[in-house]
Enzyme design. Sequence first.
Site, PDB file in Angstrom:
ATOM      1  N   GLU A   9      -3.557   2.078   0.463  1.00 38.80           N
ATOM      2  CA  GLU A   9      -3.907   2.157  -0.966  1.00 38.80           C
ATOM      3  C   GLU A   9      -3.508   0.925  -1.788  1.00 38.80           C
ATOM      4  OE1 GLU A   9      -3.448   6.951  -1.562  1.00 38.80           O
ATOM      5  OE2 GLU A   9      -1.633   5.767  -1.569  1.00 38.80           O
TER       6      GLU A   9
HETATM    7  C1  TNX Z   1      -1.542   9.393  -0.072  1.00 38.84           C
HETATM    8  S1  TNX Z   1      -1.143   8.950   2.788  1.00 38.84           S
HETATM    9  C2  TNX Z   1      -0.573   8.426   0.138  1.00 38.84           C
HETATM   10  C3  TNX Z   1       0.757   8.621  -0.469  1.00 38.84           C
HETATM   11  C4  TNX Z   1       0.841   9.876  -1.286  1.00 38.84           C
HETATM   12  C5  TNX Z   1       0.121  10.987  -0.566  1.00 38.84           C
HETATM   13  C6  TNX Z   1       0.241  12.309  -1.238  1.00 38.84           C
HETATM   14  C7  TNX Z   1      -0.893   7.565   2.306  1.00 38.84           C
HETATM   15  C8  TNX Z   1      -0.870   6.546   3.317  1.00 38.84           C
HETATM   16  N1  TNX Z   1      -0.714   7.373   0.990  1.00 38.84           N
HETATM   17  O1  TNX Z   1       1.091   7.494  -1.236  1.00 38.84           O
HETATM   18  O2  TNX Z   1       2.168  10.198  -1.450  1.00 38.84           O
HETATM   19  O3  TNX Z   1      -1.233  10.629  -0.477  1.00 38.84           O
HETATM   20  O4  TNX Z   1      -0.303  13.320  -0.456  1.00 38.84           O
END
Ligand code: TNX
Length: 525
Positions: free
Chosen positions: A340
């Site tokens: 992300e």
């Molecule tokens: C996605 S999974 C994220 C996290 C959040 C999570 C909450 C991932 C690699 N990144 O930053 O905490 O969703 O479910």
Amino acid sequence: MHKYIKRVLFSIIGACLLMTCNFKNVRKLHFPKTNLAESPLIPMPLKIDAAFGGFPLDEFTGIQTSGNDGFERLGTFLMEKIKLKTRLVLKVNQQKNDQIKSFIGINLVDELFSENLEAYELVIGKDSIIINANTADGAFRAIQTLRQLVPEMSNDTLAVNRIWVIPTGTIFDAPQYEYRATMLDVARHFFNVEELKKYIDVLSYYKINFLHLHLSDDQGWRIEIKSWPKLTTIGGSTEVGGEAGGFYTQEDYAEIVAFAAQHYMTIIPEIDMPGHTNAASVAYPFLNGNGKTPKLYTGMRVGFSTFDTRKDSVYTFLDDVIREISMLTPGPYFHIGGDESHVTKKKDYLYFVDRVEKIVQQYGKQMTGWDEVANADIDSTSIVQYWSSRANANRAIKKGMKIIISPAHRTYLDMKYDSLSSYGLDWAGHIRTDSAYMWSPEEYGLKESILGIEAPLWSETISELAELHYLAFPRVIGYAELGWSIQENRVWENYKLRLAQQVSFLKRMKVNYYPSPLITWKTAM
Ligand code: TNX
């Protein structure tokens, strides 16, 4: 097979001689019928041959180990765990003791039915239990199986003393995946050393062998870096919701690593980057690449922060961070996050991942990262953790990399069970206790491309151990079985009966599990 039977006999006789086992003492006890194949074992072993007799575990049972120091420590570990469950205090490696009428042998052998490093045989006879393994890891896994076979209740009618009857037979066992993990996000909410140790202890009972710690995120930096102290004094000062955060000193981290190692579990440290880095940039603003003045963040948004990927000083900083953490981490992996990074330009992101991979390798570690890292020009020795994009996972497989299976809609422990769940999120859907279990990692790739399975627990909505437990248990127990047991041994109707019988253990360990209405929970085994 002949050779094999001979070896088992040999080890039984060998262990008896070793402890001057006095067979005159063996009692003729008439046990009620027991069936080893119906024991509530999780994860389900590869093969169980039941013999329908009983082994009397009682005050006259001794523990004998052969092999190295690791095995002797395992003898003491088993003694302590049996004590916790039964209050029996068994003697370990007592050479001459006429009081001993049955024994548990933990043997290092150089040949086994399987070459898997965690494989073991558990041979339960009427007066001896023999664990054969070719590594201490294998013997440790066998000990978990044996712990699960000790009944909650003793039989008080067989003899004047209390006897815990263990069903006889032989178990041949080995995991289907070498990597069976869970992840804990200690960045959104901090969990201290004691809480982590409690969690590790329970996870190891189900043969989980890796714990991935998400040590940094926008809301907090949780591990002391001696050369950059503000990361924790400033970056670790808060958490989601604005409470005081916390961090592990390097001594704390070493203590966690050592405790995990005593439970044959490896810690994987994660420093998430180039996104999810607000806390680091507040501590050292030169790291920041999003053009805004960073301030401590206690909300739950993602994807707004980034390191400045074109500054050499950022890589000097990362060299220090990765070096200091790698030196404290005996395990093979270093996780660089990589998810992300919505405000990092794509070309900058790719450049960054490549450059950081080299630093990780320079400190002797294999890089792991969330599936987005598969887009960079990384080595086939690096590992991609599939959480969201199947295209990314396939890209990694094409490059000859191994993948870790963590699809959010299947394995995210922070997803609510249903709309009534007290904690958790629901962006990837609800994950019930049955749907968490009823699928197969091989739906996402061929077995040879899969390193194993991991269930991540993100902590935006949980700040107490009891809340962590509520989201993790019972689902994580099912993930442990998915990683260990072959598909034909995984049947929900059978699993749910075994799961129902975990209550006494979970209660004894003070685990606040979610009492899923799909399970008819049993109070005593
Ligand atoms: C996605 S999974 C994220 C996290 C959040 C999570 C909450 C991932 C690699 N990144 O930053 O905490 O969703 O479910």
